[in-house]
Each structure stands twice: as structure tokens, then as C-alpha cells.
Design a protein around this motif. Structure first.
Motif, mmCIF file in Angstrom:
data_model
loop_
_atom_site.group_PDB
_atom_site.id
_atom_site.type_symbol
_atom_site.label_atom_id
_atom_site.label_comp_id
_atom_site.label_asym_id
_atom_site.label_seq_id
_atom_site.Cartn_x
_atom_site.Cartn_y
_atom_site.Cartn_z
ATOM 1 N N PRO A 165 0.834 -1.210 0.000
ATOM 2 C CA PRO A 165 0.000 0.000 0.000
ATOM 3 C C PRO A 165 0.866 1.257 0.000
ATOM 4 N N HIS A 166 0.309 2.339 -0.500
ATOM 5 C CA HIS A 166 1.044 3.599 -0.395
ATOM 6 C C HIS A 166 0.533 4.440 0.774
ATOM 7 N N ARG A 167 -0.551 3.985 1.419
ATOM 8 C CA ARG A 167 -1.055 4.641 2.619
ATOM 9 C C ARG A 167 -1.482 3.577 3.621
ATOM 10 N N VAL A 168 -1.192 3.824 4.895
ATOM 11 C CA VAL A 168 -1.649 2.936 5.956
ATOM 12 C C VAL A 168 -2.307 3.794 7.028
ATOM 13 N N VAL A 169 -3.498 3.375 7.458
ATOM 14 C CA VAL A 169 -4.252 4.089 8.484
ATOM 15 C C VAL A 169 -4.417 3.169 9.688
ATOM 16 N N HIS A 170 -4.151 3.679 10.885
ATOM 17 C CA HIS A 170 -4.408 2.942 12.125
ATOM 18 C C HIS A 170 -5.542 3.641 12.871
ATOM 19 N N LEU A 171 -6.538 2.864 13.303
ATOM 20 C CA LEU A 171 -7.675 3.404 14.029
ATOM 21 C C LEU A 171 -7.805 2.704 15.379
ATOM 22 N N GLY A 172 -8.075 3.479 16.429
ATOM 23 C CA GLY A 172 -8.275 2.893 17.750
ATOM 24 C C GLY A 172 -9.012 3.868 18.651
ATOM 25 N N SER A 173 -9.752 3.341 19.601
ATOM 26 C CA SER A 173 -10.519 4.163 20.538
ATOM 27 C C SER A 173 -9.951 4.037 21.945
ATOM 28 N N GLY A 174 -10.233 5.046 22.787
ATOM 29 C CA GLY A 174 -9.775 4.996 24.167
ATOM 30 C C GLY A 174 -8.263 4.838 24.232
ATOM 31 N N PRO A 175 -7.751 3.948 25.091
ATOM 32 C CA PRO A 175 -6.303 3.740 25.160
ATOM 33 C C PRO A 175 -5.690 3.313 23.833
ATOM 34 N N LEU A 176 -6.487 2.645 22.995
ATOM 35 C CA LEU A 176 -5.948 2.155 21.722
ATOM 36 C C LEU A 176 -5.763 3.266 20.703
ATOM 37 N N LYS A 177 -6.300 4.455 20.972
ATOM 38 C CA LYS A 177 -6.017 5.577 20.068
ATOM 39 C C LYS A 177 -4.541 5.949 20.143
ATOM 40 N N GLY A 178 -3.956 5.886 21.356
ATOM 41 C CA GLY A 178 -2.529 6.138 21.482
ATOM 42 C C GLY A 178 -1.708 5.116 20.735
ATOM 43 N N LEU A 179 -2.144 3.859 20.742
ATOM 44 C CA LEU A 179 -1.434 2.836 19.982
ATOM 45 C C LEU A 179 -1.607 3.058 18.486
ATOM 46 N N ALA A 180 -2.773 3.540 18.057
ATOM 47 C CA ALA A 180 -2.969 3.866 16.640
ATOM 48 C C ALA A 180 -1.979 4.941 16.198
ATOM 49 N N GLN A 181 -1.773 5.931 17.055
ATOM 50 C CA GLN A 181 -0.812 6.985 16.726
ATOM 51 C C GLN A 181 0.599 6.415 16.659
ATOM 52 N N GLU A 182 0.936 5.530 17.579
ATOM 53 C CA GLU A 182 2.250 4.899 17.554
ATOM 54 C C GLU A 182 2.424 4.030 16.313
ATOM 55 N N GLY A 183 1.377 3.283 15.939
ATOM 56 C CA GLY A 183 1.458 2.468 14.731
ATOM 57 C C GLY A 183 1.707 3.310 13.494
ATOM 58 N N ALA A 184 1.017 4.452 13.411
ATOM 59 C CA ALA A 184 1.204 5.340 12.271
ATOM 60 C C ALA A 184 2.630 5.894 12.237
ATOM 61 N N LEU A 185 3.146 6.274 13.408
ATOM 62 C CA LEU A 185 4.510 6.793 13.450
ATOM 63 C C LEU A 185 5.517 5.725 13.058
ATOM 64 N N LYS A 186 5.318 4.484 13.502
ATOM 65 C CA LYS A 186 6.265 3.423 13.161
ATOM 66 C C LYS A 186 6.354 3.220 11.648
ATOM 67 N N VAL A 221 -8.780 10.167 2.935
ATOM 68 C CA VAL A 221 -7.482 9.641 2.517
ATOM 69 C C VAL A 221 -7.588 8.263 1.876
ATOM 70 N N VAL A 222 -8.717 7.566 2.081
ATOM 71 C CA VAL A 222 -8.835 6.169 1.647
ATOM 72 C C VAL A 222 -8.951 6.074 0.132
ATOM 73 N N ASP A 223 -8.138 5.192 -0.450
ATOM 74 C CA ASP A 223 -8.274 4.828 -1.857
ATOM 75 C C ASP A 223 -7.944 3.350 -1.990
ATOM 76 N N ASP A 224 -7.816 2.875 -3.227
ATOM 77 C CA ASP A 224 -7.633 1.438 -3.428
ATOM 78 C C ASP A 224 -6.215 0.966 -3.136
ATOM 79 N N ARG A 225 -5.350 1.855 -2.703
ATOM 80 C CA ARG A 225 -3.997 1.459 -2.283
ATOM 81 C C ARG A 225 -3.778 1.806 -0.809
ATOM 82 N N THR A 226 -4.879 1.771 -0.044
ATOM 83 C CA THR A 226 -4.823 2.077 1.384
ATOM 84 C C THR A 226 -5.112 0.821 2.195
ATOM 85 N N THR A 276 -13.207 -0.136 -1.164
ATOM 86 C CA THR A 276 -12.007 0.573 -1.642
ATOM 87 C C THR A 276 -10.771 0.100 -0.887
ATOM 88 N N ALA A 277 -10.693 0.416 0.397
ATOM 89 C CA ALA A 277 -9.516 0.072 1.191
ATOM 90 C C ALA A 277 -9.505 -1.404 1.561
#
Length: 375
Positions: free
Chosen positions: A220-241, A267-272, A300-301
Motif C-alpha cells: 500500500p502507499h497509505r496505511v491508516v491505524h484506528l483505535g478508541s480509548g487507550p488504543l487511540k494512542g497505539l494507533a498513533q504509535e502504529g502510524a509513526l512506526k 485519505v482512503v483509496d484502493d492502495r490504502t 475501496t480500502a
């Protein structure tokens, strides 16, 4: 050069790979550290936490800040008190706002090296601006400035993590998960009983390293991480990694499942690739499932629902709150980013050979606090 994204097994030979794989043992070693230092830690923390006027502020820079985000979101409910997470990068640039309340502060500093200029400055600013400052330093480096400056100093406690967590690779991996686990156990001692459960969960993910890499086929040329509550912080860490280890070759984003619809979904397309980090909370999990179903219906994604039935299941997590689940699920997001790095032809231990981005931040000038604004 981009490597062949159809290759079933990635060459993951690097210090970063070893540091991802060592995490279950690092957590077991942390268990022993906390058993040994537990009485002294309790003697430091318990009288402070008994004070209703105490502010507890978690702080760190970059990945270390996300440790604080997850820990604060996890511990608010069981401790029934306000816990804040303020990145050192915000605290240092606007310290009078961070310490606007005339209340005593327990500053919990997370630091892999303990040498980040912002981390050192944040501690000094707390001493200068808070009416009464106490410090819990959770660090991986016994020779870092934070550890050396605060060890044995008044109103401070240095919790030194197992030596192997002082990652030598560019990206924070075992340092991230072990600092998070240390914080959760420091404030809730009964979390120590979950260490073997978390290690088993992480080992089940590590056994499927190839399967994690195959989620990137085609690359993929884009990767999105989604998380709620405490997992939102992990989503941010996943995106940074992903962003760090691919040297920006893969654009990465993060949000909560509910927040994603409000514009960021553009941001979502067929390469996400969209990674939904599944919550254990039944109420929150409904929103995770709704978002995953909506994205699949859009057609799409590509979507992977981690830790959920019908997705990338992670055993051994039953009964654990999301903050503890984040410790084990960190292994998944790290493996995904590491595989993306290799497939892009990057060197995971040094994705920026020109030195434009560094393992320990460079080029930061710490400015003396001067007049202006509220005193």
C-alpha cells in the motif's frame, strides 16, 4: 528501490527485528524488576496518590508521549482521578500553560535514552513552575541524563527498566511496550499478574510474522491505524512506526473509528490499508465493528480488524483492559511497520542514513524561560 511485495517471507535481519522479538522476555524481566523494587515504589507513590490535590502528568516526546496517552486513558477509570498526558514537546514550548494550575504535580517521565533535550527541560520546568513537583522517571538507560540527574534526588524515584529495552535500533519498540507495562503496573500493582498472559499473546503474533507481512500484499502507499480509548494512542504509535521505518515512503495516518468519518476518511483509496485495533470493551467494540464493516462495504480500502473475531485474532487477551492489550498489540503494529520498511528497501536500523531524522533528537535549542504572559 521498492522490493517485490509478493515475496512471502521478508528478510527481517536487524537489531530492530531482534528488539521486536525480545519483548515477551523483556516483560518477564520487568516483572522481576518490579517485584524487587515494588516496596520502595509503593512507599514513594502511595502517599502522593492519597493527596486529592495532586496532579498526575505523564510526559515524553514522540513515542514516549504515546506511552503517556495510553497510560492516562487506561488508569483514569480504576484510579478514579484525573490523569493527564502532556508531551514534553508541548510542555517545554508553552510551560506556563502546562503548569497553570497552582497545584502539586507528580510528573511521570518516559524516556528510552533519557537524553532528549525536551525530557530534561520538562523536569526542570516542573521544578521551577509547579508549587511542589515530584518525579517518577521510567527509563531504559541507566547512563542517561534523566536517570543520573534524578537518582537519589529529593522528591524523585527512578524506575530503571531491563537493560535490553534500551533499543539500539532507530525506532522505539521494546522500550515502548515495556515502559507502558511498567507504568500500568506501577499505578496498579495487580497488573503484574497479566505479564505471562501478555507474553503468550505477543508470542502468538510473533509466530505469524509472515502473515503480518502478507497484509502488505500488494504494497500500500497509505496505511491508516484506528483505535478508541487507550488504543487511540497505539494507533498513533502504529502510524509513526510506519512513517519512520519506511522513511516516509508510506504515508501513514491515525484516528479513532468515530473520528475517521469526519473528514480524515478522505485519505482512503484502493492502495490504502486500514488497521482497526479492536477494543475489548463491548460498547466501544461496536464502533470498531461499524467502521470496519463500512470500509469493507465501500469496497475501496483493504481492512484488517486486529484482535477481533473474523480479523487478525490475537489469543490470550481475554479479560484484559485495552491499555494492557495495547502492550501485546504493539508487537503487531511494529511487525507491520518493519515489514513495510524492508519491502521498501529501507534499512530499519537506519532509515535516514543522511541524518535528517535521528534516533535521539538533535538540533533542539532549549530557551531560557523569560518574562511575558502570566507570571
Amino acid at each position: 528501490m521498492t522490493t517485490d511485495a509478493t515475496t512471502p517471507t521478508d528478510d527481517l535481519t536487524s537489531a530492530t527485528h531482534d528488539e521486536v522479538r525480545q519483548q515477551p522476555q523483556a516483560w518477564r524481566d520487568l516483572h522481576r524488576v518490579l517485584q524487587g523494587r515494588g516496596p520502595a515504589l509503593r512507599a514513594f507513590l502511595d502517599p502522593l496518590l492519597a493527596r486529592p490535590d495532586l496532579r498526575v502528568v505523564f510526559t515524553g516526546a514522540g513515542t514516549s508521549a504515546f506511552v503517556g496517552d495510553i497510560a492516562a486513558a487506561t488508569l483514569r477509570r480504576p484510579l478514579r482521578r484525573r490523569l493527564e498526558s502532556i508531551a514534553t514537546t508541548d510542555l517545554v514550548s508553552d510551560p506556563r500553560t502546562a503548569f497553570a494550575e497552582p497545584r502539586p504535580v507528580l510528573l511521570v517521565s518516559f524516556a528510552r535514552s533519557g537524553n532528549s533535550p525536551e525530557s530534561v527541560a520538562a523536569v526542570q520546568l516542573a521544578d521551577e513552575l509547579a508549587p511542589e513537583a515530584h518525579h517518577l522517571v521510567i527509563t531504559c538507560n541507566a547512563r542517561g541524563r534523566l536517570a543520573l540527574d534524578r537518582d537519589g534526588s529529593g522528591r524523585s524515584f527512578v524506575l530503571l527498566l531491563p537493560e535490553q529495552t534500551h533499543d539500539t535500533g532507530f525506532a522505539m519498540t521494546s522500550s515502548f511496550s515495556t515502559m507502558l507495562l511498567a507504568a500500568l503496573c506501577a499505578f496498579q500493582e495487580d497488573h503484574l499478574g497479566a505479564v505471562e498472559q501478555l507474553a503468550a499473546a505477543a508470542e502468538s503474533v510473533l509466530e505469524r510474522t509472515d502473515a503480518v507481512g502478507e497484509l502488505l500484499d500488494p504494497l500500500p502507499h497509505r496505511v491508516v491505524h484506528l483505535g478508541s480509548g487507550p488504543l487511540k494512542g497505539l494507533a498513533q504509535e502504529g502510524a509513526l512506526k510506519v512513517l519512520e521505518l519506511t522513511a516516509g515512503r508510506t504515508a501513514s495516518f491515525h484516528d479513532s473509528p468515530l473520528g475517521f468519518r469526519h473528514g480524515p476518511k478522505s485519505v482512503v483509496d484502493d492502495r490504502t490499508l486500514v488497521v482497526v485495533l479492536g477494543s475489548a470493551d463491548p460498547h466501544t467494540a461496536r464502533y470498531d465493528a461499524d467502521m470496519a464493516a463500512e470500509l469493507r462495504a465501500d469496497g475501496t480500502a483493504r481492512v484488517v480488524h486486529v484482535g477481533a473475531d473474523g480479523g487478525f485474532a490475537v489469543p490470550h487477551l481475554d479479560g484484559l483492559p485495552d491499555g494492557l492489550r495495547a502492550v501485546a498489540l504493539a508487537v503487531f503494529v511494529q511487525l507491520l511497520a518493519l515489514s513495510a520498511s524492508v519491502r521498501h528497501g529501507c534499512t530499519p536500523d537506519d532509515p535516514f542514513p543522511a541524518g535528517t531524522v535521528n534516533r535521539v533528537v538533535q538540533g533542539v535549542r532549549i530557551h531560557a524561560l523569560t518574562g511575558g504572559g502570566d507570571a
